[in-house]
Design a protein around this motif. Structure first.
Motif, PDB file in Angstrom:
ATOM      1  N   ALA A  71       0.843  -1.189   0.000  1.00  0.00           N
ATOM      2  CA  ALA A  71       0.000   0.000   0.000  1.00  0.00           C
ATOM      3  C   ALA A  71       0.883   1.246   0.000  1.00  0.00           C
ATOM      4  O   ALA A  71       1.875   1.317   0.724  1.00  0.00           O
ATOM      5  CB  ALA A  71      -0.932   0.002   1.209  1.00  0.00           C
ATOM      6  N   GLY A  72       0.528   2.201  -0.851  1.00  0.00           N
ATOM      7  CA  GLY A  72       1.374   3.380  -1.032  1.00  0.00           C
ATOM      8  C   GLY A  72       1.242   4.422   0.050  1.00  0.00           C
ATOM      9  O   GLY A  72       1.920   5.456  -0.014  1.00  0.00           O
ATOM     10  N   TRP A  73       0.400   4.200   1.051  1.00  0.00           N
ATOM     11  CA  TRP A  73       0.243   5.194   2.117  1.00  0.00           C
ATOM     12  C   TRP A  73       1.475   5.221   3.007  1.00  0.00           C
ATOM     13  O   TRP A  73       2.029   4.189   3.358  1.00  0.00           O
ATOM     14  CB  TRP A  73      -0.988   4.878   2.959  1.00  0.00           C
ATOM     15  N   GLN A  74       1.874   6.420   3.380  1.00  0.00           N
ATOM     16  CA  GLN A  74       2.995   6.634   4.283  1.00  0.00           C
ATOM     17  C   GLN A  74       2.547   7.557   5.396  1.00  0.00           C
ATOM     18  O   GLN A  74       1.948   8.605   5.137  1.00  0.00           O
ATOM     19  CB  GLN A  74       4.177   7.247   3.524  1.00  0.00           C
ATOM     20  N   PRO A  75       2.766   7.182   6.655  1.00  0.00           N
ATOM     21  CA  PRO A  75       2.360   8.071   7.754  1.00  0.00           C
ATOM     22  C   PRO A  75       2.921   9.474   7.556  1.00  0.00           C
ATOM     23  O   PRO A  75       4.126   9.655   7.374  1.00  0.00           O
ATOM     24  CB  PRO A  75       2.935   7.383   8.994  1.00  0.00           C
ATOM     25  N   PHE A  76       2.046  10.442   7.610  1.00  0.00           N
ATOM     26  CA  PHE A  76       2.432  11.816   7.314  1.00  0.00           C
ATOM     27  C   PHE A  76       3.197  12.413   8.485  1.00  0.00           C
ATOM     28  O   PHE A  76       2.765  12.354   9.641  1.00  0.00           O
ATOM     29  CB  PHE A  76       1.189  12.656   7.013  1.00  0.00           C
ATOM     30  N   ASP A  77       4.341  13.002   8.171  1.00  0.00           N
ATOM     31  CA  ASP A  77       5.166  13.693   9.150  1.00  0.00           C
ATOM     32  C   ASP A  77       5.298  15.145   8.702  1.00  0.00           C
ATOM     33  O   ASP A  77       5.898  15.417   7.660  1.00  0.00           O
ATOM     34  CB  ASP A  77       6.546  13.046   9.253  1.00  0.00           C
ATOM     35  N   PRO A  78       4.752  16.108   9.450  1.00  0.00           N
ATOM     36  CA  PRO A  78       4.777  17.501   8.995  1.00  0.00           C
ATOM     37  C   PRO A  78       6.174  18.086   8.884  1.00  0.00           C
ATOM     38  O   PRO A  78       6.361  19.075   8.163  1.00  0.00           O
ATOM     39  CB  PRO A  78       3.951  18.238  10.061  1.00  0.00           C
TER      40      PRO A  78
END
Length: 289
Positions: A260-267
């Protein structure tokens, strides 16, 4: 002279032809990973050498060197082992382990904590292989310089949007309309259907504040465009999180051919992908019916 029809079950001398039964790869129902190993080999975008992708225990992908190395030659911080298709950041007590490709990539500067003199010959071998690929034109390395956002980009659909799924912000691999299903079809290929189904409830763009992760300093009070899916039912949000189309969401026995191409978002790490303005409205054929 009339041609003689060919017999698929016989050889030219009329001897029986043995046709092996066709078997399809399947994933055990109790497997911690739904990912098939077929098709999970790619090349590093910096050096062009082969890498194997594996999901980690925290659902993030990691690129490992294709072969095992002696545990004694690797520092403690670079020892990984596989269990049930999941990569774990420590050794399993054996004399062999896997190592992240970043520790061997000839185009990246090795970190002093993870570098080892015993891995120098292997790193040199990858450097020669990378140079051979570049000289023959089979590979073109990508620049390490990250792209910078421009004010004009806020008026377009984000190339890598931020989506809120199950109250967690994720960074997508591409535009919302171009994110495809990762499941395997009956033809043993990756499904080409998008996960965005106009016949099902869809998300909506909204401005939400950036959320620093645990242990990070407080960021300035800024808002970013987020494709919010948190109002959808749990089953629909889980379908988006596992990146499956409507058909394969109802087929749990189908394995995955890609991560899955989702990556936890890090601001802090993904500042370039923060858009402060909402994108233009979606086309009519992509709206909810």
């Amino acid at each position: 002279m009339r041609p003689r029809p060919a017999h698929t079950g016989r050889h030219w001398d009329d001897s029986p032809r043995r046709i092996p039964p066709r078997r399809s790869l399947q994933i055990a129902s109790n497997s911690p990973s739904r990912l098939l190993r077929a098709g999970q080999t790619s090349r590093c975008r910096h050096c062009g050498t082969r890498i194997d992708w594996y999901p980690r225990h925290d659902d993030r992908p990691i690129a490992l060197h294709p072969t095992e190395v002696a545990t004694a030659d690797v520092s403690q911080a670079c020892r990984w082992h596989l269990s049930g298709g999941i990569a774990h950041p420590h050794d399993d007590g054996s004399g062999w382990c896997r190592i992240p490709h970043a520790a061997l990539c000839p185009q990246q500067t090795p970190h002093p904590r993870t570098s080892s003199p015993r891995l120098t010959p292997l790193r040199r071998e990858l450097a020669l292989r990378s140079r051979r690929l570049i000289d023959t034109g089979a590979f073109t390395p990508q620049s390490h310089t990250p792209a910078t956002a421009t004010p004009e980009d806020d008026d377009k659909q984000p190339a890598r949007p931020v989506a809120r799924i199950l109250l967690v912000d994720y960074l997508g691999e591409g535009p919302i309309e171009e994110i495809h299903c990762v499941a395997q079809t009956r033809q043993r290929r990756r499904c080409t259907h998008p996960i965005l189904d106009p016949a099902r409830p869809t998300g909506h763009w909204t401005l939400l504040p950036t959320q620093p992760r645990h242990g990070q300093l407080t960021l300035p009070d800024t808002h970013m465009a987020v494709y919010d899916l948190s109002h959808l039912p749990y089953a629909d949000q889980l379908r988006w999180r596992t990146q499956r189309c409507t058909n394969h969401a109802a087929t749990p026995t189908a394995a995955d051919l890609a991560l899955a191409g989702w990556q936890p978002f890090d601001p802090l790490l993904h500042t370039v992908h923060i858009h402060t303005q909402l994108p233009p409205p979606q086309p009519h054929h992509l709206r909810r019916r």
